[in-house]
Design a protein around this motif. Structure first.
Motif, PDB file in Angstrom:
ATOM      1  N   ASP A 124       0.855  -1.181   0.000  1.00  0.00           N
ATOM      2  CA  ASP A 124       0.000   0.000   0.000  1.00  0.00           C
ATOM      3  C   ASP A 124       0.893   1.234   0.000  1.00  0.00           C
TER       4      ASP A 124
ATOM      5  N   ASN B 150       1.424   4.426   2.227  1.00  0.00           N
ATOM      6  CA  ASN B 150       1.117   5.331   3.331  1.00  0.00           C
ATOM      7  C   ASN B 150       2.383   5.676   4.101  1.00  0.00           C
ATOM      8  N   PHE B 151       2.260   6.747   4.860  1.00  0.00           N
ATOM      9  CA  PHE B 151       3.428   7.313   5.535  1.00  0.00           C
ATOM     10  C   PHE B 151       3.433   6.997   7.027  1.00  0.00           C
ATOM     11  N   SER B 152       2.671   5.983   7.436  1.00  0.00           N
ATOM     12  CA  SER B 152       2.581   5.715   8.871  1.00  0.00           C
ATOM     13  C   SER B 152       3.912   5.232   9.442  1.00  0.00           C
ATOM     14  N   PHE B 153       4.838   4.775   8.545  1.00  0.00           N
ATOM     15  CA  PHE B 153       6.125   4.303   9.056  1.00  0.00           C
ATOM     16  C   PHE B 153       6.901   5.414   9.751  1.00  0.00           C
TER      17      PHE B 153
ATOM     18  N   GLY C 163       5.923   7.235  12.007  1.00  0.00           N
ATOM     19  CA  GLY C 163       5.611   7.267  13.435  1.00  0.00           C
ATOM     20  C   GLY C 163       6.134   6.048  14.180  1.00  0.00           C
ATOM     21  N   GLN C 164       6.732   5.109  13.440  1.00  0.00           N
ATOM     22  CA  GLN C 164       7.206   3.891  14.100  1.00  0.00           C
ATOM     23  C   GLN C 164       8.607   4.073  14.681  1.00  0.00           C
TER      24      GLN C 164
ATOM     25  N   THR D 169      11.374   7.909  16.695  1.00  0.00           N
ATOM     26  CA  THR D 169      10.644   7.445  15.513  1.00  0.00           C
ATOM     27  C   THR D 169      11.445   7.693  14.238  1.00  0.00           C
TER      28      THR D 169
ATOM     29  N   THR E  11      12.237  -0.223   6.537  1.00  0.00           N
ATOM     30  CA  THR E  11      10.782  -0.278   6.433  1.00  0.00           C
ATOM     31  C   THR E  11      10.336  -0.798   5.078  1.00  0.00           C
TER      32      THR E  11
ATOM     33  N   ARG F 232       9.780   0.982   2.481  1.00  0.00           N
ATOM     34  CA  ARG F 232       8.871   1.952   1.859  1.00  0.00           C
ATOM     35  C   ARG F 232       9.640   2.793   0.842  1.00  0.00           C
TER      36      ARG F 232
ATOM     37  N   GLU G 178       7.480   5.806  -0.905  1.00  0.00           N
ATOM     38  CA  GLU G 178       7.145   6.885   0.020  1.00  0.00           C
ATOM     39  C   GLU G 178       8.403   7.659   0.425  1.00  0.00           C
TER      40      GLU G 178
ATOM     41  N   ASP H  43       6.128  -7.813   5.689  1.00  0.00           N
ATOM     42  CA  ASP H  43       5.886  -6.432   5.283  1.00  0.00           C
ATOM     43  C   ASP H  43       6.568  -6.106   3.958  1.00  0.00           C
TER      44      ASP H  43
END
Lengths: 416, 338
Positions: A57, A59-62, A64-65, A83, A379, A381, A384, B111
């Motif tokens: 997908d 999204n940029f939620s990574f 905040g991890q 984070t 991550t 990503r 992103e 992931d």
């Protein structure tokens, strides 16, 4: 009586879109716009399709991890529990620090080299030619690696400073140059005012107070000078101001430093490494020197071009008025040359900022190494992280461009 | 102009993602060679020999798969990848298989959308220091400067280990093993940390390996294995069972010396099925029935590969340890060929 026929009504036929020069350019533009939009849509669709095929997908939620990795050079508080967003900030600040340091040093080197290249002294002028031609004709990355290698391979290890008969010695007992970086004394305040929490990071109130006092001093000095000028214009006698001005600028900060209990914290050998003092890492120094000296060569050429563009008559006129060469350069030539130098200087600053992204070559943890390197890798990503990184570099570059254009407008020729 | 740049970014990203095909097997066959991602150079695992031919423990996995699929162990295009570029290379379809001492973790499996085909080396993260430093335990490393490869699990383990033991350190991030070696030997870092096998392999290339010691602490589990993209189960099966074939061959005593003799038929039905004498296993994933025989002939069974690339008779000198067969007290356990 003859009747005057009505003027022919404008007729529009579709073929006119192609054959009528009034409409043709518009038609072409519309067609090209549609082709462009279709191309863009195809690319976006392709990206979406491929992401879906990969089962990923967008999204940029990574951000905040928990990042989980450490960064050696951090201008704001950061540890492995912070984070990925925080790591991005650390990287961004490192990028900006490097860019600002390099722009400043490159400008100094460039201006000096550019002026010296025009020097009447044959040796100095040729040396500068050699510098410019050598540095700007070898890729930046090689210079970065060369400076990195010089720092790690030829400087003494911290262990060499140890023992009764150390093979290496600190310069004046204050600065230690090692193969892990340069340690310099750190200014400390015994009676610190603490830090101001800005949400994202802390700012030392001591430094803010110091800056405020310094600016106030400079403003007072400026008023003194203006007053002196007014008196001179009115009476023809200029009051002595130099000691008042100096006092206004130097005394308040000195008093403040004393009140805060200013002292220097010298680096000391402890355990594996030096501790205390400010640690300028090899990676930072290698990047800083390489980018500054490399870009300085380009700026030198800009400066030379700017100076040569100022008519020779200006120099002759200044000499005729009895100005000395140094004064002529500072008061007559450079102010006019600046107008020609600044626009290309903007693009050199942009180049420096973008070239900071080569930092991973020597392990400097800039934005590219944190967000575009470790975070991206841990991550997974890619899309992103890359888009975000491109956006950030774009914004930084546009801001630099804006600031320099504003400055350019200020020094530019005011035509009324 | 800003919109242009944005679309440009999307373009690059979209193209980088590439078009992912469903059947990797057909692609490999059509291309006539296997595209295999390996490390940029780690002695014993993947490094070019004097003739420029890639050799090593990870390389052997690529060759075995190429032999099983194409019948030619040399029909491999090796793509050297760094810790940072490897996953992009695999997910974009640039490589068909990644055999680059990569640790099997949850997030990479789930992931990042990869499928691990098994484990070819059970490893753990260790520390290497110079003997003259006088350090005998990782607990004494407080304040040390440590060279660490970026984009690896070791980077995260290191942060966790020092945090858990309330120690501080100065990380020096580097990209490849060669770079780490140069920094470490120049003394720019006190310690080099990576998988213990990687440390042993790096130390073997030093001029003075005896002056460097590996500290006793192993701070993590690093199960290393080959991996492929999610979504092509047939291809994942081929890689997985090729690896099992190498492991099973050692268990059943099939070596590159006796394989031709055994392939004529034996009393052991398991060996017969494995070598394609009976059972028709290969056809079940669209390969010839002697696929495993070709894979094993490429470089020998698991034990032969191990001892010729990284084993105790080589300069790297790794003991089998956890990587012995389950019958020898190790963790290697091939699933039944049935």
């Amino acid at each position: 009586m003859t009747t005057i026929p009505d003027a022919p009504k404008p007729v529009f036929r579709p073929s006119m879109l192609i054959y009528d020069t009034r409409y043709r350019s518009l038609t072409i533009q519309v067609v090209v716009l549609f082709l462009f939009m279709a191309g863009a849509a195809w690319l976006i669709d392709n990206a979406i399709q491929n992401l879906r095929t990969l089962g990923k997908d967008f999204n940029f939620s990574f951000l905040g991890q928990r990042a989980g990795y450490d960064i050696n050079q951090r201008l704001v508080a950061y540890d492995s529990n912070s984070t990925h967003g925080r790591a991005l900030l650390v990287g961004l600040l490192n990028t900006l620090l490097l860019a600002v340091m390099s722009c400043a040093l490159a400008t100094v080197i460039g201006v000096i080299a550019g002026v010296l290249r025009l020097s009447g002294n044959w040796l100095v002028a040729r040396l500068m030619t050699v510098y410019v031609e050598t540095f700007r004709n070898i890729p930046t990355l090689l210079w970065i690696l060369v400076f990195g290698a010089i720092m790690t391979e030829s400087m003494p290890a911290p262990a060499a400073f140890r023992g009764d008969n150390p093979t290496a010695e600190m310069i004046l007992g204050m600065v230690a140059i090692t193969n892990r970086g340069v340690y310099v004394p750190e200014p400390m305040f015994a009676r610190s005012l603490g830090d101001l929490d800005l949400g994202l990071f802390l700012v030392s109130i001591d430094l803010l107070a110091l800056a405020a006092v310094l600016i106030a001093g400079i403003l007072i000095r400026r008023r003194l000078l203006r007053h002196a000028e007014a008196v001179q214009n009115a009476t023809g006698v200029r009051p002595v101001t130099w000691w008042k001005g100096l006092l206004a600028v130097v005394l308040p900060p000195a008093l403040l430093l004393w009140a805060l209990g200013f002292h220097l914290n010298y680096p000391e050998l402890a355990g594996f490494n030096f501790s205390g003092g400010i640690h300028l890492r090899n990676s930072l120094i290698a990047m800083w020197l390489a980018l500054s000296i490399y870009t300085g060569a380009f700026i030198a050429e800009n400066v030379r071009a700017g100076i040569m563009a100022v008519s020779r008559g200006q120099t002759e006129a200044a000499f005729a008025l009895g100005l000395r060469p140094g004064t002529t350069m500072n008061l007559v030539i450079l102010p006019q040359a600046k107008r020609i130098i600044i626009p290309p200087l903007i693009s050199q600053y942009l180049n420096i900022t973008k070239n900071t992204s080569l930092a991973l070559a020597v392990g400097y943890m800039d934005l590219r190494s944190t967000l575009g390197g470790i975070t991206l890798n841990q991550t997974g990503r890619e899309l992103e992280a890359m888009l975000l990184m491109m956006l950030i570099y774009l914004v930084i570059s546009l801001l630099i461009s804006l600031a320099m254009n504003l400055y350019n407008r200020r020094v530019g020729l005011k035509e009324r | 102009m800003k919109t242009f740049t944005f679309f440009g970014a999307l373009t690059a990203a979209g193209l980088a993602a590439g078009v992912v095909q469903a059947a990797t097997l057909d692609d490999v066959r059509a291309r006539g060679n296997l595209s295999c991602g390996i490390s940029t150079g780690l002695a014993g695992f993947s490094a070019p020999d004097a003739n420029g031919v890639w050799q090593g423990f990870d390389v052997a996995v690529c060759r075995a798969v190429a032999a099983a699929v194409l019948g030619d162990p040399m029909a491999v295009t090796f793509v050297p990848t760094t810790g940072q570029t490897r996953f992009t290379a695999l997910s974009s379809g640039e490589i068909d298989l990644l055999a680059r001492n990569t640790t099997w973790t949850f997030s990479r499996d789930v992931d990042l959308k990869f499928t691990f085909a098994g484990i070819n080396y059970y490893d753990g993260q260790g520390f290497m220091v110079s003997r003259e430093l006088g350090v005998s335990s990782a607990r004494e490393l407080d304040g040390a400067t440590i060279c660490i490869q970026t984009g690896t699990t070791t980077e995260l383990n290191l942060a966790d280990y020092f945090r858990a033991n309330n120690m501080s350190y100065e990380p020096v991030p580097i990209e490849t093993n060669a770079e780490a070696q140069q920094q470490y030997l120049a003394g720019a870092c006190d310690v080099y940390t990576t998988d213990a096998s990687g440390l042993a392999s790096t130390r073997a290339t030093f001029a003075d390996p005896e002056n460097h010691i590996l500290l006793p602490e192993i701070i993590s589990k690093e199960p290393l294995g080959p991996l492929v993209r999610h979504g092509d189960d047939e291809w994942a099966d081929i890689v997985k069972w090729t690896l099992y074939a190498l492991i099973a061959a050692e268990e059943y005593g099939i070596t590159s010396q006796n394989i031709d003799e055994l392939a004529r038929g034996t009393d052991n039905p398991e060996i017969n099925r494995l070598l394609g004498v009976e059972g028709g296993l290969g056809q079940m994933f669209r390969l010839e029935n002697d696929w495993a025989r070709r894979a094993i002939s490429a470089g020998g069974n698991y034990g032969e590969i191990f001892s010729s690339t990284i084993g105790e008779s080589t300069p790297i000198g790794l003991a089998r340890g956890l990587n012995a067969q389950w019958t020898q007290g190790g963790l290697l356990y091939a699933m039944p060929f049935r």
